[in-house]
Design a protein around this motif. Structure first.
Motif, PDB file in Angstrom:
ATOM      1  N   PRO A 187       0.817  -1.229   0.000  1.00 28.20           N
ATOM      2  CA  PRO A 187       0.000   0.000   0.000  1.00 28.20           C
ATOM      3  C   PRO A 187       0.846   1.272   0.000  1.00 28.20           C
ATOM      4  O   PRO A 187       0.478   2.259  -0.630  1.00 28.20           O
ATOM      5  CB  PRO A 187      -0.819  -0.099   1.275  1.00 28.20           C
ATOM      6  CG  PRO A 187      -0.754  -1.512   1.704  1.00 28.20           C
ATOM      7  CD  PRO A 187       0.490  -2.086   1.119  1.00 28.20           C
ATOM      8  N   PHE A 188       1.981   1.254   0.677  1.00 30.14           N
ATOM      9  CA  PHE A 188       2.832   2.443   0.742  1.00 30.14           C
ATOM     10  C   PHE A 188       3.354   2.817  -0.639  1.00 30.14           C
ATOM     11  O   PHE A 188       3.407   3.992  -0.994  1.00 30.14           O
ATOM     12  CB  PHE A 188       3.991   2.208   1.710  1.00 30.14           C
ATOM     13  CG  PHE A 188       4.941   3.365   1.790  1.00 30.14           C
ATOM     14  CD1 PHE A 188       4.563   4.537   2.413  1.00 30.14           C
ATOM     15  CD2 PHE A 188       6.194   3.293   1.211  1.00 30.14           C
ATOM     16  CE1 PHE A 188       5.422   5.619   2.473  1.00 30.14           C
ATOM     17  CE2 PHE A 188       7.062   4.363   1.264  1.00 30.14           C
ATOM     18  CZ  PHE A 188       6.675   5.526   1.898  1.00 30.14           C
ATOM     19  N   LEU A 189       3.721   1.826  -1.448  1.00 34.64           N
ATOM     20  CA  LEU A 189       4.224   2.112  -2.791  1.00 34.64           C
ATOM     21  C   LEU A 189       3.131   2.712  -3.670  1.00 34.64           C
ATOM     22  O   LEU A 189       3.410   3.555  -4.522  1.00 34.64           O
ATOM     23  CB  LEU A 189       4.779   0.846  -3.427  1.00 34.64           C
ATOM     24  CG  LEU A 189       6.086   0.317  -2.834  1.00 34.64           C
ATOM     25  CD1 LEU A 189       6.491  -0.964  -3.542  1.00 34.64           C
ATOM     26  CD2 LEU A 189       7.170   1.354  -2.941  1.00 34.64           C
ATOM     27  N   GLY A 190       1.901   2.282  -3.459  1.00 33.46           N
ATOM     28  CA  GLY A 190       0.790   2.861  -4.199  1.00 33.46           C
ATOM     29  C   GLY A 190       0.603   4.327  -3.865  1.00 33.46           C
ATOM     30  O   GLY A 190       0.380   5.164  -4.749  1.00 33.46           O
ATOM     31  N   VAL A 191       0.719   4.671  -2.591  1.00 33.93           N
ATOM     32  CA  VAL A 191       0.590   6.068  -2.161  1.00 33.93           C
ATOM     33  C   VAL A 191       1.740   6.892  -2.718  1.00 33.93           C
ATOM     34  O   VAL A 191       1.533   8.007  -3.223  1.00 33.93           O
ATOM     35  CB  VAL A 191       0.546   6.152  -0.612  1.00 33.93           C
ATOM     36  CG1 VAL A 191       0.620   7.592  -0.154  1.00 33.93           C
ATOM     37  CG2 VAL A 191      -0.704   5.473  -0.079  1.00 33.93           C
ATOM     38  N   VAL A 192       2.944   6.366  -2.668  1.00 32.89           N
ATOM     39  CA  VAL A 192       4.108   7.079  -3.197  1.00 32.89           C
ATOM     40  C   VAL A 192       3.951   7.306  -4.696  1.00 32.89           C
ATOM     41  O   VAL A 192       4.250   8.392  -5.210  1.00 32.89           O
ATOM     42  CB  VAL A 192       5.410   6.311  -2.877  1.00 32.89           C
ATOM     43  CG1 VAL A 192       6.594   6.887  -3.635  1.00 32.89           C
ATOM     44  CG2 VAL A 192       5.678   6.324  -1.386  1.00 32.89           C
ATOM     45  N   ALA A 193       3.462   6.313  -5.404  1.00 30.95           N
ATOM     46  CA  ALA A 193       3.268   6.450  -6.844  1.00 30.95           C
ATOM     47  C   ALA A 193       2.221   7.522  -7.151  1.00 30.95           C
ATOM     48  O   ALA A 193       2.398   8.329  -8.065  1.00 30.95           O
ATOM     49  CB  ALA A 193       2.850   5.111  -7.447  1.00 30.95           C
ATOM     50  N   MET A 194       1.134   7.552  -6.395  1.00 30.01           N
ATOM     51  CA  MET A 194       0.096   8.559  -6.615  1.00 30.01           C
ATOM     52  C   MET A 194       0.635   9.962  -6.307  1.00 30.01           C
ATOM     53  O   MET A 194       0.341  10.908  -7.033  1.00 30.01           O
ATOM     54  CB  MET A 194      -1.131   8.255  -5.755  1.00 30.01           C
ATOM     55  CG  MET A 194      -1.910   7.047  -6.223  1.00 30.01           C
ATOM     56  SD  MET A 194      -2.472   7.194  -7.934  1.00 30.01           S
ATOM     57  CE  MET A 194      -3.661   8.486  -7.770  1.00 30.01           C
ATOM     58  N   VAL A 195       1.394  10.104  -5.241  1.00 31.26           N
ATOM     59  CA  VAL A 195       1.981  11.404  -4.909  1.00 31.26           C
ATOM     60  C   VAL A 195       2.930  11.837  -6.016  1.00 31.26           C
ATOM     61  O   VAL A 195       2.939  13.002  -6.413  1.00 31.26           O
ATOM     62  CB  VAL A 195       2.706  11.344  -3.539  1.00 31.26           C
ATOM     63  CG1 VAL A 195       3.560  12.571  -3.314  1.00 31.26           C
ATOM     64  CG2 VAL A 195       1.698  11.175  -2.415  1.00 31.26           C
ATOM     65  N   GLY A 205       4.003  15.511 -10.373  1.00 34.48           N
ATOM     66  CA  GLY A 205       4.375  15.671 -11.778  1.00 34.48           C
ATOM     67  C   GLY A 205       3.352  16.485 -12.549  1.00 34.48           C
ATOM     68  O   GLY A 205       3.704  17.337 -13.365  1.00 34.48           O
ATOM     69  N   LEU A 206       2.074  16.246 -12.297  1.00 35.24           N
ATOM     70  CA  LEU A 206       1.024  17.015 -12.966  1.00 35.24           C
ATOM     71  C   LEU A 206       1.049  18.480 -12.553  1.00 35.24           C
ATOM     72  O   LEU A 206       0.906  19.374 -13.393  1.00 35.24           O
ATOM     73  CB  LEU A 206      -0.346  16.408 -12.658  1.00 35.24           C
ATOM     74  CG  LEU A 206      -0.644  15.081 -13.341  1.00 35.24           C
ATOM     75  CD1 LEU A 206      -1.960  14.508 -12.824  1.00 35.24           C
ATOM     76  CD2 LEU A 206      -0.691  15.245 -14.844  1.00 35.24           C
TER      77      LEU A 206
END
Length: 58
Positions: A5-13, A18-19
């Motif tokens: 789950p932590f990697l998913g949050v990091v990826a979303m951040v 980036g946007l």
């Protein structure tokens, strides 16, 4: 699928940052080119002559 789950949050951040950075960069470039257009039109220069002057002046 990301199992941690932590990697998913990091990826979303990462995607959100980036946007936001892309939007800021587009805003800055738009502001630069609009300002340059006003200057170019005031001097009655072509695009080629105007940017050549910008590149070659110290």
């Amino acid at each position: 699928m990301i199992t941690y789950p932590f990697l998913g949050v990091v990826a979303m951040v990462f995607v959100v940052v980036g946007l936001i950075a892309s939007l800021v960069a587009i805003g800055v470039l738009t502001s630069f080119f609009v300002g340059q257009r006003r200057d170019r039109l005031a001097r009655h220069e072509s695009l080629r002559a105007h940017y050549r002057r910008l590149v070659f002046t110290p």
